[in-house]
Design an enzyme around this catalytic site. Structure first.
Site, PDB file in Angstrom:
ATOM      1  N   TYR A 130     -10.593  -9.664  11.315  1.00  0.00           N
ATOM      2  CA  TYR A 130     -10.554 -10.177   9.965  1.00  0.00           C
ATOM      3  C   TYR A 130     -10.552 -11.934  10.041  1.00  0.00           C
ATOM      4  CZ  TYR A 130      -9.413  -6.265   7.137  1.00  0.00           C
ATOM      5  OH  TYR A 130      -9.693  -5.112   6.431  1.00  0.00           O
ATOM      6  N   HIS A 168      -0.979  -0.072   5.705  1.00  0.00           N
ATOM      7  CA  HIS A 168      -1.521   1.083   6.753  1.00  0.00           C
ATOM      8  C   HIS A 168      -0.196   2.208   6.757  1.00  0.00           C
ATOM      9  CE1 HIS A 168      -4.655  -2.001   8.498  1.00  0.00           C
ATOM     10  NE2 HIS A 168      -4.629  -1.794   7.309  1.00  0.00           N
ATOM     11  N   TYR A 224      -9.097   8.076  19.294  1.00  0.00           N
ATOM     12  CA  TYR A 224     -10.387   7.453  18.585  1.00  0.00           C
ATOM     13  C   TYR A 224     -10.396   6.047  18.680  1.00  0.00           C
ATOM     14  CZ  TYR A 224     -11.268  12.120  17.486  1.00  0.00           C
ATOM     15  OH  TYR A 224     -11.562  13.487  17.427  1.00  0.00           O
ATOM     16  N   GLN A 284       0.690  -1.347   0.075  1.00  0.00           N
ATOM     17  CA  GLN A 284      -0.167   0.012  -0.008  1.00  0.00           C
ATOM     18  C   GLN A 284       0.868   1.251   0.056  1.00  0.00           C
ATOM     19  OE1 GLN A 284      -2.515  -0.691   3.407  1.00  0.00           O
ATOM     20  NE2 GLN A 284      -3.543  -2.125   2.561  1.00  0.00           N
ATOM     21  N   GLU A 320     -15.068   4.169   9.298  1.00  0.00           N
ATOM     22  CA  GLU A 320     -15.534   5.283  10.164  1.00  0.00           C
ATOM     23  C   GLU A 320     -15.516   6.932   9.290  1.00  0.00           C
ATOM     24  OE1 GLU A 320     -14.344   3.433  14.424  1.00  0.00           O
ATOM     25  OE2 GLU A 320     -13.361   5.424  13.744  1.00  0.00           O
TER      26      GLU A 320
END
Length: 374
Positions: free
Chosen positions: A263, A149, A252, A87, A242
């Site tokens: 998962y 991530h 958060y 990613q 979210e």
């Protein structure tokens, strides 16, 4: 010249807890529009950001950036090598608020270092098709292996400071460690220095750049320049994506609480969906939208959309229009469901058109324009 319109799409308005996924030809709730193809042939484009003159900068995850003029793409030189894989790679781009005077562009990207890879931020001055005077102004404090991530969206606040989202790097517990940049939103000055009014500018055991923490992997961020509100979309685990209103010094919740599940096991997190001292999302999506770019629409081309948020969807392959009333969500609308592909980023042009990039090996730049009869 831009291509002619190819299709007209309809999106249905939902209450916040609902997730309709069906679209059909017709008019949207507030506006009818064309979807036009602007440019094609990009390799996994990741971000698009407009400059004051109406041109735009587009990034590709493998490490290239382009100046978009009309429908023409001109590759830029002068960027440093990036660590592209999984990613990661070249991610977001934002012009300095005074770009018309200083020509500065800010980029987030993945770079290599001791222990693996991590997210960094750099800036350079655009001169013609070259980025000059490059300097790295931030890099996360702990690098690690793996390709997941990294975040990372950039947004300037009205005071000229810069926000950036940093993912948890697939190691969820790091998001609750305030001595670790992973899983946070950071705030730095335009030169990378620490603002003195950050929540913890000089607290032992806390990284001074931290603005919020407990963020899993936020890849959408929009700032309301009038109110100063910060909106952010975040990937959940399995479900539980979210929309958050980001406030300084707030936690958060990831991975202690989440509206998604593990998962592999399908189990909820240890503390379920709520825990004292941890913020609740304004909105959460199950099944996953896989939210990407986020725009607060302020343009004139679609006047009834002014003040609405538009969130791109990767897994959802859609745009989600989110209707706000102050800080409250009062409705949603699905646009372009399964019509444009994996939507990675959104941007509003100076003319008020809504541009999007699609995250594919052969990615495209598309735009929404109103029907002439409107």
């Amino acid at each position: 010249m831009f291509s002619t319109a190819v299709l007209l799409f309809y999106g249905q308005v939902d209450l916040p807890g609902q997730n309709r996924q069906q679209g059909s030809p017709g008019a949207s709730e507030e506006h009818s529009f064309h979807l036009e193809t602007v440019a094609t042939g990009l390799e996994h484009p990741w971000a698009i950001s407009f400059l004051p003159d109406g041109s735009a900068i587009v990034t590709e995850r493998p490490g290239r950036a382009y100046l978009l003029e009309g429908s023409d793409l001109h590759q830029l030189s002068g960027l440093p090598p990036v660590q592209a894989g999984g990613q990661g790679g070249l991610l977001d781009v934002q012009p300095h608020p005074n770009f018309h005077e200083n020509g500065l562009l800010y980029f987030s990207y993945v770079t290599a270092g001791p222990g693996g890879t991590g997210t960094a931020i750099g800036r350079g001055r655009l001169q013609g098709l070259e980025i000059r005077e490059w300097e790295e102004i931030f890099r996360m404090n702990r690098f690690s292996r793996g390709g997941r991530h990294f975040g990372s969206r950039l947004a300037f606040l009205p005071d000229g400071t810069l926000l950036a989202t940093l993912g948890d790097r697939g190691e969820s517990d790091r998001a609750q460690d305030r001595d670790d940049h992973a899983g946070s939103t950071i705030r730095i000055g335009e030169d990378g220095l620490i603002p003195g009014d950050n929540p913890w500018p000089d607290t032992p055991g806390v990284q001074p750049e931290l603005f919020s923490w407990g963020n899993r992997n936020s890849q959408g961020m929009a700032v309301d320049s009038a109110s100063g509100r910060i909106w952010q979309t975040e990937h959940g685990p399995r479900g539980g994506d979210e929309l958050n209103h980001i406030l300084p010094g707030r936690n958060y919740g990831w991975p202690v609480i989440s509206h998604g599940v593990d998962y592999r096991t399908g189990e909820p997190p240890e503390k379920g969906t709520r825990h004292p001292g941890m913020e609740q999302p304004l909105l959460h999506w199950t099944p996953a939208l896989a939210p990407s770019g986020l725009v607060l629409y302020t343009g004139e081309a679609f006047p009834a959309w002014q003040g609405n948020l538009f969130a791109g969807g990767l897994a959802g392959r859609q745009i989600r229009r989110i209707v706000l009333e102050g800080e409250r969500i009062i409705a949603q609308e699905v646009l372009l469901h399964d019509q444009a592909g994996r939507i990675r980023d959104l941007a509003q042009s100076p003319q008020g058109f809504l541009y999007l990039v699609t995250d594919h090996r052969k990615g495209s730049i598309l735009r929404l324009v109103p029907l002439e009869e409107e």
